[in-house]
Design a protein around this motif. Structure first.
Motif, PDB file in Angstrom:
ATOM      1  N   SER A   9       0.607  -0.995  -0.130  1.00 17.41           N
ATOM      2  CA  SER A   9      -0.063  -0.233   0.133  1.00 17.41           C
ATOM      3  C   SER A   9       0.823   1.454  -0.275  1.00 17.41           C
ATOM      4  CB  SER A   9      -0.801   0.633   1.269  1.00 17.41           C
ATOM      5  OG  SER A   9      -1.303   1.115   1.756  1.00 17.41           O
ATOM      6  N   TYR A  10       0.438   2.145  -0.885  1.00 17.39           N
ATOM      7  CA  TYR A  10       1.132   3.550  -1.159  1.00 17.39           C
ATOM      8  C   TYR A  10       1.505   4.067   0.317  1.00 17.39           C
ATOM      9  CZ  TYR A  10       0.700   7.787  -3.951  1.00 17.39           C
ATOM     10  OH  TYR A  10       0.271   8.639  -4.484  1.00 17.39           O
ATOM     11  N   TYR A  11      -0.001   4.776   0.958  1.00 21.82           N
ATOM     12  CA  TYR A  11       0.040   5.620   2.521  1.00 21.82           C
ATOM     13  C   TYR A  11       0.651   4.185   3.354  1.00 21.82           C
ATOM     14  CZ  TYR A  11      -2.579   8.428  -0.486  1.00 21.82           C
ATOM     15  OH  TYR A  11      -3.307   9.061  -1.472  1.00 21.82           O
ATOM     16  N   ILE A  45     -12.376   2.326   7.148  1.00 22.32           N
ATOM     17  CA  ILE A  45     -10.971   1.236   6.015  1.00 22.32           C
ATOM     18  C   ILE A  45     -10.517   1.971   5.733  1.00 22.32           C
ATOM     19  CG2 ILE A  45     -11.528  -1.115   5.643  1.00 22.32           C
ATOM     20  CD1 ILE A  45     -12.034  -1.170   8.298  1.00 22.32           C
ATOM     21  N   VAL A  47      -6.091   2.193   4.736  1.00 25.29           N
ATOM     22  CA  VAL A  47      -4.853   1.678   5.162  1.00 25.29           C
ATOM     23  C   VAL A  47      -3.959   2.853   5.202  1.00 25.29           C
ATOM     24  CG1 VAL A  47      -4.827  -0.712   5.882  1.00 25.29           C
ATOM     25  CG2 VAL A  47      -3.947  -0.065   4.190  1.00 25.29           C
ATOM     26  N   THR A  62      -0.388  11.750   7.342  1.00 25.56           N
ATOM     27  CA  THR A  62      -0.396  12.904   7.107  1.00 25.56           C
ATOM     28  C   THR A  62      -0.018  13.855   8.399  1.00 25.56           C
ATOM     29  OG1 THR A  62      -0.642  13.537   4.472  1.00 25.56           O
ATOM     30  CG2 THR A  62      -0.370  15.692   6.027  1.00 25.56           C
ATOM     31  N   TRP A 100      -0.974   9.378  -7.069  1.00 26.29           N
ATOM     32  CA  TRP A 100      -1.828   8.556  -6.431  1.00 26.29           C
ATOM     33  C   TRP A 100      -2.648   8.677  -7.763  1.00 26.29           C
ATOM     34  CZ3 TRP A 100      -3.764   5.096  -3.034  1.00 26.29           C
ATOM     35  CH2 TRP A 100      -4.830   4.210  -3.380  1.00 26.29           C
ATOM     36  N   ARG A 143     -12.522  -4.504  -8.623  1.00 23.86           N
ATOM     37  CA  ARG A 143     -13.307  -2.964  -7.285  1.00 23.86           C
ATOM     38  C   ARG A 143     -11.631  -1.860  -7.731  1.00 23.86           C
ATOM     39  NH1 ARG A 143     -11.114  -0.778  -3.134  1.00 23.86           N
ATOM     40  NH2 ARG A 143     -12.745  -0.188  -1.810  1.00 23.86           N
ATOM     41  N   TRP A 148     -10.842   3.319  -9.344  1.00 25.89           N
ATOM     42  CA  TRP A 148      -9.156   3.880  -8.888  1.00 25.89           C
ATOM     43  C   TRP A 148      -8.492   4.171 -10.170  1.00 25.89           C
ATOM     44  CZ3 TRP A 148     -10.122   6.109  -4.201  1.00 25.89           C
ATOM     45  CH2 TRP A 148     -10.359   5.036  -3.137  1.00 25.89           C
ATOM     46  N   ASN A 352     -12.233   8.652   3.561  1.00 23.14           N
ATOM     47  CA  ASN A 352     -12.187   7.546   2.579  1.00 23.14           C
ATOM     48  C   ASN A 352     -12.109   8.987   2.069  1.00 23.14           C
ATOM     49  OD1 ASN A 352     -13.562   4.559   3.118  1.00 23.14           O
ATOM     50  ND2 ASN A 352     -11.494   5.023   3.610  1.00 23.14           N
TER      51      ASN A 352
HETATM   52  N1  LIG Z   1      -5.115  10.199   3.678  1.00 24.94           N
HETATM   53  C1  LIG Z   1      -4.677   9.003   3.973  1.00 24.94           C
HETATM   54  C2  LIG Z   1      -5.325   7.616   2.608  1.00 24.94           C
HETATM   55  C3  LIG Z   1      -5.070   5.938   3.088  1.00 24.94           C
HETATM   56  C4  LIG Z   1      -5.528   5.421   1.958  1.00 24.94           C
HETATM   57  O1  LIG Z   1      -6.500   6.002   0.610  1.00 24.94           O
HETATM   58  N2  LIG Z   1      -4.894   4.168   1.851  1.00 24.94           N
HETATM   59  C5  LIG Z   1      -5.532   3.212  -0.011  1.00 24.94           C
HETATM   60  C6  LIG Z   1      -4.694   2.112   0.629  1.00 24.94           C
HETATM   61  S1  LIG Z   1      -2.694   2.834   0.454  1.00 24.94           S
HETATM   62  C7  LIG Z   1      -6.537   2.929   1.303  1.00 24.94           C
HETATM   63  O2  LIG Z   1      -7.579   2.145   2.418  1.00 24.94           O
HETATM   64  N3  LIG Z   1      -7.553   2.300   0.469  1.00 24.94           N
HETATM   65  C8  LIG Z   1      -9.088   1.789   1.280  1.00 24.94           C
HETATM   66  C9  LIG Z   1      -9.934   1.382   0.145  1.00 24.94           C
HETATM   67  O3  LIG Z   1      -9.467   0.600  -0.913  1.00 24.94           O
HETATM   68  O4  LIG Z   1     -11.288   1.288  -0.281  1.00 24.94           O
HETATM   69  C10 LIG Z   1      -3.439   8.350   4.156  1.00 24.94           C
HETATM   70  O5  LIG Z   1      -2.795   9.149   4.123  1.00 24.94           O
HETATM   71  O6  LIG Z   1      -3.988   7.240   5.165  1.00 24.94           O
END
Ligand SMILES: N[C@@H](CCC(=O)N[C@@H](CS)C(=O)NCC(=O)O)C(=O)O
Length: 355
Positions: A9-11, A45, A47, A62, A100, A143, A148, A352
């Motif tokens: 995961s990115y974040y 939810i 991460v 952040t 993103w 999904r 995305w 989200n």
């Molecule tokens: N602004 C949040 C964004 C977190 C985020 O969007 N994480 C993604 C994964 S990298 C996620 O959990 N997405 C939820 C989904 O796919 O439903 C941060 O910086 O932590």
């Protein structure tokens, strides 16, 4: 600390890069099997989430990092100079919110990447579903690609521009890394940590963009490894006291992309629209989902700017002559997300990005 996260995961990657640099130990778990309970505790939810030993939950990388910087001030990633700090936070916001789309596009539009990542994710986040793996993989692919990529404006018309965003980011970083090991100094700043989100777990690891990075921009592949290993090699914080000219390419790219999106998104949010159009660098995006969270990002940038002295504000303005940046100091566009008005983040009920 317990990081509820995902290995690709990115974040989560952004937060891990930060925790490793600070020397803060953590263990990782995946939140998806226990969604109901965790949603009640953290609001959404997504991460990463951080569960502290005292039972508190933190959301959103952040504000999590902003809070941890106060709790653990040694080896800070926040530049002492207010102008450099503002620019570093601006780069973090661009890394979080603009790159993103390109990261998701490369992961889910290219078949090889999609097959590999759907397998990893199916095994990591869907094992609580009593379904065959082939079905779980299909669900993940469908999904992620729909939500995305296709619903976030990636089409035949925009694809080339989305990919150019990745190349432009690396060229801009390369210019900044010519004379120093990290973007804004001899040690990592929040600009490096922010850019680790896209550059580590997506562009640096997913097969298609990772090959491009390794072959065409090897200095960026080297930087990814350097930031990941920074705890072992750097001791005292050593960040720049002024923004050098080599940052120009990065600041221009942020103006022409992220600033345009922040502006059109805020206007559409104010008009209660669900979608908006925008033109960035001559590329027309016809249907983008409005993000309340990104209105909040604009509020935070404005707040950080307003906290500067007028002398520092003038210095920031001189560094950002592109007309798109007036969005930050000119109130002509309303930014009113209504999110986290009591300023409890990262200990609030999170939302989200496309809630
Ligand atoms: N602004 C949040 C964004 C977190 C985020 O969007 N994480 C993604 C994964 S990298 C996620 O959990 N997405 C939820 C989904 O796919 O439903 C941060 O910086 O932590």
């Amino acid at each position: 600390m317990k990081v509820w996260g995902v290995s690709v995961s990115y974040y989560t990657g952004k937060l891990e890069a930060y925790l490793r640099y600070k020397g803060l130990a953590y263990e990782m778990e995946h939140p998806f099997a226990d969604q109901k309970r965790i949603k009640g505790l953290a609001g959404a939810i997504q991460v990463p989430l951080l569960e502290r030993d005292d039972g508190r939950w933190m959301s959103d990388s952040t504000p999590i990092i902003q809070h941890l910087e106060k709790e653990f001030p040694e080896r800070t990633v926040l530049p002492a100079d207010p102008v450099v700090r503002f620019i570093a936070l601006l780069i973090e916001d661009y890394a979080d919110e603009w790159l993103w789309r390109a990261a998701m596009h490369y992961r889910w539009s290219y078949e090889h990447d999609r097959e590999l990542l759907s397998r990893i994710l199916a095994d990591e986040i869907t094992t609580h579903l009593r379904l065959p793996r082939i079905v779980r993989r299909y669900m993940v692919k469908k999904r992620q690609l729909t939500r995305w990529v296709l619903q976030d404006g990636v089409s035949e018309d925009t694809r080339e521009h989305v990919e150019a965003g990745f190349f432009n980011a690396m060229s801009a970083m390369e210019a900044m890394l010519k004379d120093r090991p990290y973007l804004l100094g001899n040690t990592p700043s929040i600009a490096d940590i922010g850019l680790m989100g896209p550059m580590l777990r997506h562009f640096g690891q997913d097969p298609t963009p990772a090959a491009i990075m390794r072959n065409e921009w090897p200095a960026i592949a080297e930087w990814v490894a350097r930031v990941w290993n920074a705890h072992a090699t750097t001791q005292e914080t050593s960040l720049l006291g002024a923004i050098p000219d080599d940052t120009g390419l990065m600041l221009k790219e942020i103006a022409e992309t992220h600033m345009v999106q922040l502006r059109e998104n805020a206007i559409a949010h104010e008009n209660s629209q669900s979608h908006f159009e925008m033109t960035a660098q001559n590329c027309r995006y016809k249907k983008l989902p409005v993000s309340r969270y990104r209105v909040y990002c604009l509020e935070r940038l404005r707040e950080q700017f307003n906290e500067l002295s007028s002398e520092h504000q003038d210095k920031v303005k001189a560094l950002l002559p592109h007309p798109e940046y007036t969005l930050i100091w000119n109130d002509e566009v309303t930014a009113n997300s209504g999110y986290d008005v009591e300023r409890q983040a990262p200990f609030n009920m999170a939302i989200n990005v496309f809630e």
